[in-house]
Scaffold this active site. Sequence first.
Site, PDB file in Angstrom:
ATOM      1  N   ASP A  96      54.531  40.250  66.647  1.00  0.00           N
ATOM      2  CA  ASP A  96      54.780  39.569  65.373  1.00  0.00           C
ATOM      3  C   ASP A  96      55.737  40.433  64.551  1.00  0.00           C
ATOM      4  O   ASP A  96      55.547  40.639  63.361  1.00  0.00           O
ATOM      5  CB  ASP A  96      53.451  39.361  64.626  1.00  0.00           C
ATOM      6  CG  ASP A  96      53.587  38.396  63.441  1.00  0.00           C
ATOM      7  OD1 ASP A  96      54.549  37.603  63.418  1.00  0.00           O
ATOM      8  OD2 ASP A  96      52.741  38.458  62.531  1.00  0.00           O
ATOM      9  N   ASP A 155      50.455  46.046  61.255  1.00  0.00           N
ATOM     10  CA  ASP A 155      49.999  44.686  61.512  1.00  0.00           C
ATOM     11  C   ASP A 155      50.053  44.359  63.011  1.00  0.00           C
ATOM     12  O   ASP A 155      50.832  43.527  63.454  1.00  0.00           O
ATOM     13  CB  ASP A 155      50.870  43.703  60.704  1.00  0.00           C
ATOM     14  CG  ASP A 155      50.155  42.377  60.499  1.00  0.00           C
ATOM     15  OD1 ASP A 155      48.978  42.262  60.884  1.00  0.00           O
ATOM     16  OD2 ASP A 155      50.797  41.449  59.970  1.00  0.00           O
TER      17      ASP A 155
HETATM   18  N1  LIG Z   1      48.500  51.712  56.255  1.00  0.00           N
HETATM   19  C1  LIG Z   1      49.080  51.140  55.216  1.00  0.00           C
HETATM   20  N2  LIG Z   1      49.563  51.891  54.206  1.00  0.00           N
HETATM   21  C2  LIG Z   1      50.153  51.298  53.127  1.00  0.00           C
HETATM   22  N3  LIG Z   1      50.283  49.969  52.983  1.00  0.00           N
HETATM   23  C3  LIG Z   1      49.820  49.166  53.964  1.00  0.00           C
HETATM   24  C4  LIG Z   1      49.195  49.708  55.119  1.00  0.00           C
HETATM   25  N4  LIG Z   1      48.825  48.679  55.919  1.00  0.00           N
HETATM   26  C5  LIG Z   1      49.202  47.558  55.287  1.00  0.00           C
HETATM   27  N5  LIG Z   1      49.811  47.833  54.110  1.00  0.00           N
HETATM   28  C6  LIG Z   1      50.342  46.870  53.142  1.00  0.00           C
HETATM   29  O1  LIG Z   1      49.573  45.670  53.216  1.00  0.00           O
HETATM   30  C7  LIG Z   1      50.400  44.589  53.622  1.00  0.00           C
HETATM   31  C8  LIG Z   1      49.620  43.666  54.543  1.00  0.00           C
HETATM   32  O2  LIG Z   1      49.264  44.353  55.726  1.00  0.00           O
HETATM   33  P1  LIG Z   1      49.359  43.650  57.136  1.00  0.00           P
HETATM   34  O3  LIG Z   1      50.729  43.151  57.385  1.00  0.00           O
HETATM   35  O4  LIG Z   1      48.790  44.608  58.125  1.00  0.00           O
HETATM   36  O5  LIG Z   1      48.330  42.440  56.968  1.00  0.00           O
HETATM   37  P2  LIG Z   1      48.562  40.861  57.027  1.00  0.00           P
HETATM   38  O6  LIG Z   1      47.246  40.233  56.910  1.00  0.00           O
HETATM   39  O7  LIG Z   1      49.389  40.491  58.181  1.00  0.00           O
HETATM   40  O8  LIG Z   1      49.347  40.568  55.747  1.00  0.00           O
HETATM   41  P3  LIG Z   1      50.624  39.633  55.626  1.00  0.00           P
HETATM   42  O9  LIG Z   1      50.111  38.256  55.845  1.00  0.00           O
HETATM   43  O10 LIG Z   1      51.099  39.911  54.237  1.00  0.00           O
HETATM   44  O11 LIG Z   1      51.580  40.089  56.705  1.00  0.00           O
HETATM   45  C9  LIG Z   1      51.616  45.223  54.275  1.00  0.00           C
HETATM   46  O12 LIG Z   1      52.744  44.430  54.178  1.00  0.00           O
HETATM   47  C10 LIG Z   1      51.778  46.503  53.497  1.00  0.00           C
HETATM   48  O13 LIG Z   1      52.490  46.265  52.303  1.00  0.00           O
HETATM   49 MG   LIG Z   2      51.703  41.445  58.053  1.00  0.00          MG
END
Ligand SMILES: Nc1ncnc2c1ncn2[C@@H]1O[C@H](COP(=O)(O)OP(=O)(O)OP(=O)(O)O)[C@@H](O)[C@H]1O
Ligand SMILES: [Mg+2]
Length: 332
Positions: free
Chosen positions: A261, A278
């Site tokens: 993804d 992610d």
């Molecule tokens: N380890 C981390 N440190 C700092 N920020 C993080 C971290 N993991 C995630 N984030 C923040 O949280 C957001 C969402 O995380 P992630 O993409 O893993 O989840 P998601 O459920 O897929 O969210 P989205 O639907 O927004 O993609 C990321 O875009 C980032 O800004």
């Molecule tokens: Mg994401």
Amino acid sequence: MRKRDIERFLSGDVRDTESLDELPDEVDAPVRAGMRRNRGGEPGPRTRGRLTEEARARLVLEREAVAVDDGPPQGDRWSSWGDAEEAGPRPHPSWVVTELAAVDTELGVIKTGKEADVFLVERAVPGADRSCLMAAKRYRGGDHRLFHRDAGYLEGRRVRDSREMRAMQRRSDFGRNLIAQQWAVAEFAALRELWAIGAPVPYPVQRIGTELLLEFIGDAEGTAAPRLVQLRPGLQELADLWQQLIEAMVTLARRGHTHGDLSAYNLLVHDGELLLIDLPQVVDIVSNPRGREFLERDVRAACTWFVSRGLPADTADPEAVAELLLREAGLS
Ligand SMILES: Nc1ncnc2c1ncn2[C@@H]1O[C@H](COP(=O)(O)OP(=O)(O)OP(=O)(O)O)[C@@H](O)[C@H]1O
Ligand SMILES: [Mg+2]
């Protein structure tokens, strides 16, 4: 990937982390030594993710010494480290606070997402100069949204308990929670493996149920690193980030994986360093019949973004990049 872990989860065997602890042995010392920042490779305290009776008794004494009432002296909850169903690869980096008398304090929301919400959590030992920041990623189980990655995922998988399978297919609350846990298990396993082979991913500290605690990528004040999509890099920086992305994709491809993804939303840039995030849907390009397709999609997404920001099209050429990765994966 990591179907074994998910199946173990479904058979109610998640608390057995023994086989997961084998992973760190795969790490070459040089790979570890080359790792960035505070993950320098020095072993942390050898605390397990689960407590023995003896350790639990010690913990009670430690906590009694800190506070006479039931709650932690400050913050939200006692460190959940001792209750973790899975912990990150060992040796744990030295910044990971493993002291059982530590307290977890939720400092705010980093981002709410479609499938998970991410919070900033500090784990600190009261009265001591010992703390770390973590990102708590909590998969949602209870709402009515469908997981956009579910479709192919549940297909054709054999789940021992057909009651659980039916619940997942019906998307009952129970079923949704199971799906959320599967994603958490899958992402934790992916992060463990990728971190252990030196891929640029946040260190996975622990998992409990649908919650992952990850290395916080950002500054010491708690400001999260921007996603790649938020940046307007100059040409030099753009070329450097591209180089890092190719290296990361090659690292995954050599293990037979692609992100699954990939987009400028799932890449963070911290101090010029690119990190993949992610990762619950990491694809095994060798065993997944659509593996090549997923790899090509990731490559296209990456090339399109970089070219739109000014990288020469012959540098970010999807065909050439896909060919390189397939070669690295031993598939061409
Ligand atoms: N380890 C981390 N440190 C700092 N920020 C993080 C971290 N993991 C995630 N984030 C923040 O949280 C957001 C969402 O995380 P992630 O993409 O893993 O989840 P998601 O459920 O897929 O969210 P989205 O639907 O927004 O993609 C990321 O875009 C980032 O800004
Ligand atoms: Mg994401």
